[in-house]
Design a protein around this motif. Structure first.
Motif, short mmCIF file in Angstrom:
data_model
loop_
_atom_site.label_atom_id
_atom_site.label_comp_id
_atom_site.label_asym_id
_atom_site.label_seq_id
_atom_site.Cartn_x
_atom_site.Cartn_y
_atom_site.Cartn_z
N GLU A 61 0.84 -1.19 0.00
CA GLU A 61 0.00 0.00 0.00
C GLU A 61 0.88 1.24 0.00
N ARG A 62 0.26 2.33 -0.47
CA ARG A 62 0.90 3.62 -0.35
C ARG A 62 0.39 4.26 0.94
N LEU A 63 1.24 5.01 1.63
CA LEU A 63 0.83 5.67 2.87
C LEU A 63 0.64 7.17 2.62
N ARG A 64 -0.31 7.75 3.35
CA ARG A 64 -0.45 9.21 3.31
C ARG A 64 0.78 9.81 4.00
N PRO A 65 1.10 11.08 3.71
CA PRO A 65 2.33 11.67 4.27
C PRO A 65 2.35 11.67 5.80
N SER A 66 3.53 11.85 6.36
CA SER A 66 3.69 11.75 7.81
C SER A 66 2.94 12.85 8.55
N SER A 67 2.53 13.92 7.84
CA SER A 67 1.70 14.95 8.49
C SER A 67 0.36 14.35 8.91
N ALA A 68 -0.04 13.25 8.30
CA ALA A 68 -1.29 12.58 8.67
C ALA A 68 -1.08 11.55 9.78
N ALA A 69 0.17 11.42 10.25
CA ALA A 69 0.48 10.38 11.24
C ALA A 69 0.13 10.83 12.65
N THR A 70 -0.25 9.88 13.47
CA THR A 70 -0.50 10.11 14.88
C THR A 70 0.24 9.03 15.65
N THR A 71 0.90 9.41 16.74
CA THR A 71 1.71 8.45 17.48
C THR A 71 1.12 8.22 18.85
N VAL A 72 1.07 6.96 19.25
CA VAL A 72 0.46 6.60 20.53
C VAL A 72 1.47 5.86 21.39
N ARG A 73 1.54 6.17 22.65
CA ARG A 73 2.29 5.33 23.58
C ARG A 73 1.62 5.36 24.94
N VAL A 74 1.80 4.28 25.71
CA VAL A 74 1.22 4.21 27.04
C VAL A 74 2.36 4.20 28.04
N ALA A 75 2.40 5.22 28.91
CA ALA A 75 3.44 5.30 29.92
C ALA A 75 2.79 5.54 31.28
N ASP A 76 3.19 4.78 32.26
CA ASP A 76 2.63 4.88 33.62
C ASP A 76 1.10 4.81 33.59
N GLY A 77 0.59 3.94 32.76
CA GLY A 77 -0.86 3.77 32.70
C GLY A 77 -1.60 4.86 31.95
N LYS A 78 -0.87 5.85 31.49
CA LYS A 78 -1.55 6.94 30.77
C LYS A 78 -1.25 6.86 29.29
N THR A 79 -2.28 7.02 28.51
CA THR A 79 -2.11 7.00 27.06
C THR A 79 -1.71 8.37 26.57
N LYS A 80 -0.62 8.38 25.81
CA LYS A 80 -0.18 9.66 25.24
C LYS A 80 -0.34 9.62 23.74
N VAL A 81 -1.04 10.59 23.22
CA VAL A 81 -1.25 10.66 21.78
C VAL A 81 -0.56 11.92 21.26
#
Lengths: 115, 418
Positions: free
Chosen positions: A46-66
């Motif tokens: 597949e082709r991907l939309r540019p990285s400006s459309a990207a969203t990054t998620v991580r969970v640290a200390d039980g809290k979700t960071k977007v």
């Protein structure tokens, strides 16, 4: 063996490309994926939309960071991928070299880890 | 089975181990690409041979026996180690191989394919030669580490990583297509030459293992040259090694003392090897693509002219080193070029050429630089400077015979012969 071909390229250059250039590029990708289908090696891609459309998620200390944006802010970004099934690394490398993206950016070839 | 006692059986096992190691690794790993597992299975098979052969006699085809036992060991190991689909796939590959090699038939020789896998562009360039030495010749990491001046633990770790890369990335065991051959072949030839050079550094041939290394290097060179007869550099490398090996018997006198090339008795050179080398070089030159090994072999060829002409063709040697210097930029080549210049244009010109290298930090601890410098200083009458240079060379030389030679030269500076 299955390999993921990850296509990295300069997004800014892609976005500032002229219409004719973009059309030529898309036609080249069309021919490329058709060649992979004909030879029976393609498993997905597949082709991907540019990285400006990207969203990054991580969970640290039980809290979700977007966060807005890609994992790494680099000039070259992942723009698409192909999953192929070929006998060995040499075959994967020759398909990677044929990818239109290889002439503008780089293709990272990674073997799939079978589970 | 032939009946043999314990000692001959042990010797046979050791001979087969040396001659067949790479062949067996290549055979065992060709489909699975798991070099480490092949080595483990093979070492189990050698242990089994040492237990079995003294009691029951050496089998008719020891290589096939070892291959079959190692194959069974690797099936056991795969069953233990792997699970599910992965194990099934692995065992299917092993079964294919068993079917392909059923019975007592000769083990196929896929060493060249294994060498190309080790010299694949996906493998770090610095580890390619050590990897070939380990997989083809069965060197342990400590021996390789000492040859490449690397800590054994670091070498061991790098070898393990390279073998994982072959397996995980799916690097094929195959001689590459013509279009990719050039760069890949360079890496293979460099590793063969590295093996030869390590054996060559034991000129007296007192260490069996090292003497075998020079022989193995030539053997691998023959293999590469016979399988790639249209590659001039493969022919050039074999010619170079044969020229060097032809002089082995002349490099030491009866007292075991070092004899430099210029003082060797050409009658002691192996004429048959020299003729083979010359024929190879002629064939290579007809292919019309010059390279480093052909040039170095041609230098040897110009030295050998002394057999007939009484003097080496120094003008040709200087020209060849000019070409090599332009091609490689190597300071070692530059030293040899300076020595050639001293012969063609006199010791002052040679000394000037070697003085021009003095700033190169890579030469500060390089014995041949100091020995060449000392000899040229002596020829120009600069006795004290020559003494200091000899002193430096003596301090840097690991070979006792060469050290004695240098010490004698140093004494001669002020002796009756000076």
């Amino acid at each position: 063996m299955q390999y993921l071909l990850m296509i990295y390229g300069n997004e800014a250059a892609m976005q500032s490309a002229g219409k004719a250039e973009v059309e030529q590029m898309l036609a080249a990708y069309g021919a490329y994926s058709e060649a992979m289908r004909t030879s029976g090696v393609i498993r997905g891609g597949e082709r991907l939309r540019p990285s400006s459309a990207a969203t990054t998620v991580r969970v640290a200390d039980g809290k979700t960071k977007v966060l807005n944006g890609p994992y790494a802010e680099t000039k070259e970004q992942l723009g698409g991928y192909f999953l192929i099934d070929v006998p060995d690394l040499d075959a994967a490398l020759s398909w990677a070299a044929r990818c239109p993206g290889a002439s503008h950016g780089v293709i990272e070839v990674r073997p799939i880890w079978p589970m | 089975m032939a009946r043999e006692g314990g000692e001959p059986a042990r010797e046979t096992a050791e001979t087969v181990a040396r001659r067949s190691y790479g062949k067996l690794v290549a055979f065992l790993a060709a489909r699975t690409r798991d070099v480490a597992a092949a080595e483990d299975a093979l070492s189990d098979a050698f242990a089994a041979a040492l237990a079995d052969w003294p009691a029951r006699g050496v089998p008719r085809n020891p290589e096939a026996w070892l291959a079959a036992v190692a194959r069974r060991k690797s099936i056991d190991a795969a069953r233990k180690r792997r699970s599910g689909e992965d194990a099934a796939g692995h065992l299917r590959l092993i079964a294919e191989e068993l079917a392909a090699s059923a019975g007592d038939r000769a083990v196929p020789d896929d060493r060249l394919a294994l060498m190309f896998a080790c010299a694949h562009p996906a493998i770090d360039p610095g580890i390619r030669a050590p990897l070939i030495l380990q997989t083809i010749l069965g060197f342990d990491a400590a021996t390789i580490a000492s040859a490449f001046l690397v800590a054994p633990a670091a070498m061991s770790q790098r070898l393990v990583r390279a073998k994982s890369k072959i397996r995980q990335a799916g690097i094929p065991f195959r001689v590459p297509e013509r279009a990719d051959l050039g760069e890949r072949l360079d890496a293979v030839l460099a590793a063969i030459y590295a093996a030869f050079a390590e054996g060559w550094s034991d000129p007296a041939g007192t260490e069996t293992r090292r003497r075998n290394l020079a022989e193995e290097g030539i053997w691998l060179g023959r293999l590469a040259a016979s399988l790639l007869p249209q590659e001039p550099e493969a022919l050039g490398l074999l010619a170079l090694m044969l020229h060097a090996e032809a002089r082995r018997g002349a490099r030491r006198n009866q007292a075991g003392d070092y004899v430099p090339l210029a003082e060797q008795d050409p009658a002691l050179w192996d004429a048959r090897m020299i003729e083979e080398a010359e024929a190879l070089l002629f064939r290579a030159s007809a292919l019309g693509m010059i390279g480093r090994y052909q040039l170095e072999a041609a230098v040897q060829s110009a030295h050998v002219v002394r057999r007939r002409a009484g003097r080496a063709d120094w003008a040709a040697i200087e020209r060849l080193y000019d070409a090599l210097s332009a091609m490689t930029g190597s300071p070692v080549v530059a030293i040899n070029r300076a020595v050639a210049i001293a012969e063609t244009r006199g010791p002052e010109a040679g000394l000037a050429a070697i003085e021009a290298l003095a700033a190169d930090a890579r030469l500060a601890d390089y014995q041949p630089y100091w020995a060449a410098r000392a000899a040229l200083l002596a020829q120009t009458g600069a006795v004290e400077a020559a003494e200091r240079a000899y002193e430096r060379a003596i301090g840097l030389e690991p070979d006792a015979a060469v050290r004695r030679f240098l010490q004698q030269r140093r004494r001669d500076l002020r002796g009756p012969l000076a």
